[in-house]
Design an enzyme around this catalytic site. Structure first.
Site, PDB file in Angstrom:
ATOM      1  N   ASN A   9     -56.299 -31.141  -0.661  1.00  0.00           N
ATOM      2  CA  ASN A   9     -57.657 -30.601  -0.770  1.00  0.00           C
ATOM      3  C   ASN A   9     -58.623 -31.743  -0.449  1.00  0.00           C
ATOM      4  O   ASN A   9     -58.806 -32.647  -1.260  1.00  0.00           O
ATOM      5  CB  ASN A   9     -57.866 -30.090  -2.206  1.00  0.00           C
ATOM      6  CG  ASN A   9     -59.300 -29.664  -2.475  1.00  0.00           C
ATOM      7  OD1 ASN A   9     -60.090 -29.502  -1.539  1.00  0.00           O
ATOM      8  ND2 ASN A   9     -59.631 -29.480  -3.738  1.00  0.00           N
ATOM      9  N   TRP A  10     -59.210 -31.686   0.749  1.00  0.00           N
ATOM     10  CA  TRP A  10     -60.084 -32.794   1.173  1.00  0.00           C
ATOM     11  C   TRP A  10     -61.449 -32.753   0.482  1.00  0.00           C
ATOM     12  O   TRP A  10     -62.231 -33.686   0.597  1.00  0.00           O
ATOM     13  CB  TRP A  10     -60.298 -32.752   2.689  1.00  0.00           C
ATOM     14  CG  TRP A  10     -59.069 -33.015   3.509  1.00  0.00           C
ATOM     15  CD1 TRP A  10     -57.791 -33.272   3.052  1.00  0.00           C
ATOM     16  CD2 TRP A  10     -58.987 -33.059   4.936  1.00  0.00           C
ATOM     17  NE1 TRP A  10     -56.943 -33.467   4.105  1.00  0.00           N
ATOM     18  CE2 TRP A  10     -57.641 -33.346   5.273  1.00  0.00           C
ATOM     19  CE3 TRP A  10     -59.917 -32.895   5.965  1.00  0.00           C
ATOM     20  CZ2 TRP A  10     -57.214 -33.459   6.608  1.00  0.00           C
ATOM     21  CZ3 TRP A  10     -59.494 -33.008   7.293  1.00  0.00           C
ATOM     22  CH2 TRP A  10     -58.155 -33.286   7.602  1.00  0.00           C
ATOM     23  N   LYS A  11     -61.765 -31.662  -0.165  1.00  0.00           N
ATOM     24  CA  LYS A  11     -63.091 -31.481  -0.789  1.00  0.00           C
ATOM     25  C   LYS A  11     -64.192 -31.753   0.255  1.00  0.00           C
ATOM     26  O   LYS A  11     -64.004 -31.451   1.421  1.00  0.00           O
ATOM     27  CB  LYS A  11     -63.234 -32.362  -2.028  1.00  0.00           C
ATOM     28  CG  LYS A  11     -62.011 -32.257  -2.948  1.00  0.00           C
ATOM     29  CD  LYS A  11     -62.242 -32.866  -4.286  1.00  0.00           C
ATOM     30  CE  LYS A  11     -60.929 -32.862  -5.056  1.00  0.00           C
ATOM     31  NZ  LYS A  11     -61.099 -33.200  -6.448  1.00  0.00           N
ATOM     32  N   HIS A  96     -60.829 -23.299  -7.893  1.00  0.00           N
ATOM     33  CA  HIS A  96     -60.685 -24.735  -8.160  1.00  0.00           C
ATOM     34  C   HIS A  96     -61.628 -25.121  -9.295  1.00  0.00           C
ATOM     35  O   HIS A  96     -62.722 -24.551  -9.418  1.00  0.00           O
ATOM     36  CB  HIS A  96     -61.014 -25.527  -6.889  1.00  0.00           C
ATOM     37  CG  HIS A  96     -60.687 -26.983  -7.026  1.00  0.00           C
ATOM     38  ND1 HIS A  96     -61.545 -27.870  -7.615  1.00  0.00           N
ATOM     39  CD2 HIS A  96     -59.579 -27.684  -6.686  1.00  0.00           C
ATOM     40  CE1 HIS A  96     -60.983 -29.078  -7.616  1.00  0.00           C
ATOM     41  NE2 HIS A  96     -59.796 -28.988  -7.061  1.00  0.00           N
ATOM     42  N   GLU A  98     -63.628 -27.455  -9.665  1.00  0.00           N
ATOM     43  CA  GLU A  98     -64.998 -27.811  -9.253  1.00  0.00           C
ATOM     44  C   GLU A  98     -65.818 -26.561  -8.938  1.00  0.00           C
ATOM     45  O   GLU A  98     -67.024 -26.527  -9.163  1.00  0.00           O
ATOM     46  CB  GLU A  98     -64.948 -28.791  -8.063  1.00  0.00           C
ATOM     47  CG  GLU A  98     -64.539 -30.180  -8.529  1.00  0.00           C
ATOM     48  CD  GLU A  98     -63.687 -30.960  -7.556  1.00  0.00           C
ATOM     49  OE1 GLU A  98     -63.693 -30.659  -6.354  1.00  0.00           O
ATOM     50  OE2 GLU A  98     -62.982 -31.887  -8.015  1.00  0.00           O
ATOM     51  N   GLU A 168     -53.890 -27.065 -12.721  1.00  0.00           N
ATOM     52  CA  GLU A 168     -54.693 -28.272 -12.550  1.00  0.00           C
ATOM     53  C   GLU A 168     -55.479 -28.532 -13.831  1.00  0.00           C
ATOM     54  O   GLU A 168     -56.596 -28.010 -13.995  1.00  0.00           O
ATOM     55  CB  GLU A 168     -55.662 -28.094 -11.378  1.00  0.00           C
ATOM     56  CG  GLU A 168     -54.990 -27.923 -10.041  1.00  0.00           C
ATOM     57  CD  GLU A 168     -55.793 -28.555  -8.922  1.00  0.00           C
ATOM     58  OE1 GLU A 168     -55.235 -29.374  -8.208  1.00  0.00           O
ATOM     59  OE2 GLU A 168     -56.995 -28.256  -8.804  1.00  0.00           O
ATOM     60  N   GLY A 174     -59.260 -36.036 -10.349  1.00  0.00           N
ATOM     61  CA  GLY A 174     -60.158 -37.092  -9.888  1.00  0.00           C
ATOM     62  C   GLY A 174     -60.443 -38.153 -10.933  1.00  0.00           C
ATOM     63  O   GLY A 174     -61.363 -38.958 -10.776  1.00  0.00           O
ATOM     64  N   SER A 213     -54.692 -35.998  -9.983  1.00  0.00           N
ATOM     65  CA  SER A 213     -54.386 -37.404  -9.748  1.00  0.00           C
ATOM     66  C   SER A 213     -52.942 -37.644  -9.313  1.00  0.00           C
ATOM     67  O   SER A 213     -52.307 -38.607  -9.754  1.00  0.00           O
ATOM     68  CB  SER A 213     -54.738 -38.238 -10.988  1.00  0.00           C
ATOM     69  OG  SER A 213     -56.123 -38.126 -11.270  1.00  0.00           O
ATOM     70  N   GLY A 234     -55.855 -34.090  -4.266  1.00  0.00           N
ATOM     71  CA  GLY A 234     -57.228 -34.322  -3.829  1.00  0.00           C
ATOM     72  C   GLY A 234     -57.327 -35.692  -3.172  1.00  0.00           C
ATOM     73  O   GLY A 234     -56.974 -35.880  -2.007  1.00  0.00           O
ATOM     74  N   GLY A 235     -57.776 -36.678  -3.946  1.00  0.00           N
ATOM     75  CA  GLY A 235     -58.061 -38.028  -3.434  1.00  0.00           C
ATOM     76  C   GLY A 235     -56.976 -38.606  -2.535  1.00  0.00           C
ATOM     77  O   GLY A 235     -57.266 -39.095  -1.433  1.00  0.00           O
TER      78      GLY A 235
HETATM   79  C1  PEP Z   1     -57.820 -31.450  -6.618  1.00  0.00           C
HETATM   80  O1  PEP Z   1     -58.865 -31.592  -6.015  1.00  0.00           O
HETATM   81  O2  PEP Z   1     -57.300 -30.326  -6.658  1.00  0.00           O
HETATM   82  C2  PEP Z   1     -57.204 -32.607  -7.258  1.00  0.00           C
HETATM   83  C3  PEP Z   1     -56.123 -32.421  -7.958  1.00  0.00           C
HETATM   84  O3  PEP Z   1     -57.830 -33.833  -7.079  1.00  0.00           O
HETATM   85  P1  PEP Z   1     -57.210 -35.293  -7.411  1.00  0.00           P
HETATM   86  O4  PEP Z   1     -55.815 -35.316  -6.801  1.00  0.00           O
HETATM   87  O5  PEP Z   1     -58.131 -36.257  -6.745  1.00  0.00           O
HETATM   88  O6  PEP Z   1     -57.157 -35.439  -8.888  1.00  0.00           O
END
Ligand code: PEP
Length: 252
Positions: A9-11, A96, A98, A168, A174, A213, A234-235
């Site tokens: 997930n590039w956000k 999600h 966010e 999640e 994040g 993470s 994500g990251g």
């Molecule tokens: C996400 O955006 O779904 C996520 C899990 O982010 P991160 O891996 O950065 O915690």
């Protein structure tokens, strides 16, 4: 057992002009991993056409991060599932954390989006997960049961089969805090049990991803758990090297 799904997930990161270099590197670094796992990247809307072109004829799939529940109309700034299908996008992340906590989407709205995505024969990835205060208050199970019931409770078994679930925990997204493999497995086992109530033994076919993470250093232990069928990253998905390393760490 389905193949593991490694989803990125590039956000609101990586501009369209950065997609070509990213794709070239990922295709090279993940060439072996794609033999054993499914790989999906979810760029921001403006980067989708370039990502589709860059991963054309590659096993890497491309999905969206969100969609509107209506098909078209006066919804300034929104993008419909029908437009995504028109582009050639089937996968879409819904609910999600966010979207829930920054943009205020509730279970009712997420259900509408989910129903629309299923009606369009898309492949939704529905995210669920508890907040830190809910975990600390011993309410994780209650929250997951509620989110499951409100968003998936009314769906038919055949609709559920198109779905991917993502656990999640909000406190792990994040933040650098990852759920331990055992903590994640416990939540996944609960979700699997809820799926089993609706799908019986076919519940094993619905992938449940872990997200929060995930990095190359912790992915193997998470992916080794019985009920963890993949990860939503994500990251660490922004760097093709680390995303490919996560994919490589999955057991067959
Ligand atoms: C996400 O955006 O779904 C996520 C899990 O982010 P991160 O891996 O950065 O915690």
């Amino acid at each position: 057992m389905p193949r593991k799904l490694i989803a990125g997930n590039w956000k609101m990161n990586l501009a369209p002009s950065e997609v070509g270099a990213y794709a070239a590197l990922l295709k090279e670094r993940a060439a072996e991993a794609v033999e054993k796992v499914d790989l999906l990247v979810c760029p921001a809307y403006p980067a989708l056409p370039l990502a589709l072109a860059a991963f054309d004829e590659s096993p890497v799939m491309v999905g969206a991060q969100n969609m509107h529940q209506e098909l078209s109309g006066a919804f300034t700034g929104a993008v419909s599932g029908e437009m995504l299908i028109d582009l050639g996008i089937e996968w879409v992340i819904l609910g999600h954390s966010e979207r829930r906590h920054v943009f205020g989407e509730d279970d009712q709205l997420i259900l509408q989006k989910l129903q629309r995505a299923l009606e369009l024969e898309m492949r939704p990835i529905l995210c669920v997960g508890e907040l830190l205060e809910e975990r600390e208050g011993g309410r994780t199970e209650e929250v997951l049961r509620r989110q499951f019931k409100l968003t998936l409770g009314e769906l038919e078994p055949k609709e559920l089969k198109r779905l991917t679930l993502a656990y999640e925990p909000v406190w792990a997204i994040g933040t650098g805090l990852t759920a331990t493999p055992e903590t994640a497995q416990e939540a996944h086992e609960l979700l699997r049990g809820l799926l089993r109530e609706k799908l019986n033994e076919d519940a094993a076919e619905t992938r449940i991803l872990y997200g929060g993470s995930v990095k190359p250093a912790n992915a193997a232990d998470l992916l080794a758990q019985d009920d963890i069928d993949g990860v939503l990253v994500g990251g660490a998905s922004l760097d093709p090297d680390s995303f490919a390393a996560i994919a490589a760490s999955a057991p067959r």
